[in-house]
Write a protein that holds these residues in place. Sequence first.
Motif, short mmCIF file in Angstrom:
data_model
loop_
_atom_site.label_atom_id
_atom_site.label_comp_id
_atom_site.label_asym_id
_atom_site.label_seq_id
_atom_site.Cartn_x
_atom_site.Cartn_y
_atom_site.Cartn_z
N ALA A 77 8.08 8.25 -7.34
CA ALA A 77 6.89 7.31 -6.87
C ALA A 77 7.40 5.94 -7.22
CB ALA A 77 5.83 7.59 -7.91
N ALA A 78 8.13 5.76 -8.30
CA ALA A 78 8.64 4.20 -8.46
C ALA A 78 9.52 3.68 -7.38
CB ALA A 78 9.28 4.28 -9.90
N ILE A 79 10.33 4.64 -6.93
CA ILE A 79 11.19 4.38 -5.79
C ILE A 79 10.41 3.72 -4.48
CG2 ILE A 79 12.84 5.30 -4.16
CD1 ILE A 79 14.04 7.00 -6.52
N ARG B 104 1.02 -1.05 0.11
CA ARG B 104 0.18 -0.11 0.07
C ARG B 104 0.83 1.29 -0.17
NH1 ARG B 104 -2.47 -2.08 5.39
NH2 ARG B 104 -0.14 -2.39 5.60
N VAL B 105 0.78 2.08 -1.00
CA VAL B 105 1.79 3.14 -1.12
C VAL B 105 0.81 4.41 -1.33
CG1 VAL B 105 3.65 4.06 -2.43
CG2 VAL B 105 3.27 1.75 -2.30
N MET B 106 1.06 5.44 -0.56
CA MET B 106 0.19 6.67 -0.75
C MET B 106 1.11 7.86 -1.38
SD MET B 106 -0.85 9.17 2.64
CE MET B 106 -2.69 8.36 2.56
N THR B 107 0.63 8.71 -2.17
CA THR B 107 1.47 10.03 -2.67
C THR B 107 0.61 10.88 -1.68
OG1 THR B 107 1.80 11.32 -4.19
CG2 THR B 107 -0.11 9.91 -4.59
N LEU C 290 0.21 8.13 -9.43
CA LEU C 290 -1.04 6.87 -9.17
C LEU C 290 -0.69 5.93 -10.34
CD1 LEU C 290 -4.12 8.57 -7.80
CD2 LEU C 290 -2.84 7.13 -6.80
N LYS C 291 -0.34 6.69 -11.86
CA LYS C 291 -0.03 5.84 -12.90
C LYS C 291 1.10 4.91 -12.73
CE LYS C 291 -2.16 9.22 -16.01
NZ LYS C 291 -2.28 10.19 -17.03
#
Length: 278
Positions: free
Chosen positions: A217-219, A6-9, A25-26
């Motif tokens: 985001a990828a990291i 689960r990852v939040m931005t 999100l993409k």
Amino acid sequence: MEYPARVMTIAGSAAGGSAGIQADLKTFQELDVYGMSVVTAIVGRHPKTNKNVHTLDIEAIEAQFATAVKQVGIDGLKTGMLFSKEVIDTVATLIEEADIKHIVVDPVMIGKMNSKLLKDDAIAALKEKLIPMASIITPNIPEASVLLDDRPIESVEDLKQAAIDLYNLGAKNVLVKGGRLEGPAIDALFDGKTLTTFKAPRIQTVNTSGAGCSYSAAIAALLAKGHSVQDAVYEAKRFITTAIEYGFSYTESVGPTYHAAERKYGVAHEIEVEEFNK
Ligand code: PXL
């Protein structure tokens, strides 16, 4: 079935879909993590008033975060555009209370189209409150330069030294992205002991909108999936390099990177890694 990490931005909404929350999100989807978002501000230029940054109340930020924590929970998180000292203070408090394992701080300051995404008086709060909590920070050259009190960064040697010196701000890892230098796109990672460089070829394109957002985001996604920091940076660099290779534009505006590129077409360029003990 094993559920995805689960990852939040926590970032700004970029209406054109190339950067900010939308890019994050993409990216999360491409890397098979469960994406969540806290919108800090809405970026979109009004054709008549020219206003570009539309801020949200602190209450709205707190509400989004609380909802995501309650409904889902958080394994990893990234921050992008935070805009003001008040937002940074709020986000730092929220993160502290939630006890999150992987925190990527992308110290976003200025957008590709020169939008001001961080107020001048917010830089101290970023340095003092948020950066010391980070698993990794991911400044580009102008951001690294501001964080080092306007030190010029003009060569790969400067880039490496910047990563080493920024480590003193308290993040566990520092990645300085050298995309703005001439020649190959070299990024320098420092973890307090080892300096690692990641090199990709220079891709001749203007369509790189949101590249920095998508990279961080990828990291965050890869860290949440259990990769080491070095490996997360390596795979994220490969992901974004391929996304830049296939970047495109629907109009005359600078276009997005293509998030689906690695999945659809495979890896476009290998990343060269070099390690130096410090
Ligand atoms: O690419 C930096 C960036 C980050 N976040 C938001 C943006 C931009 C660039 O425009 O709009 C919300």
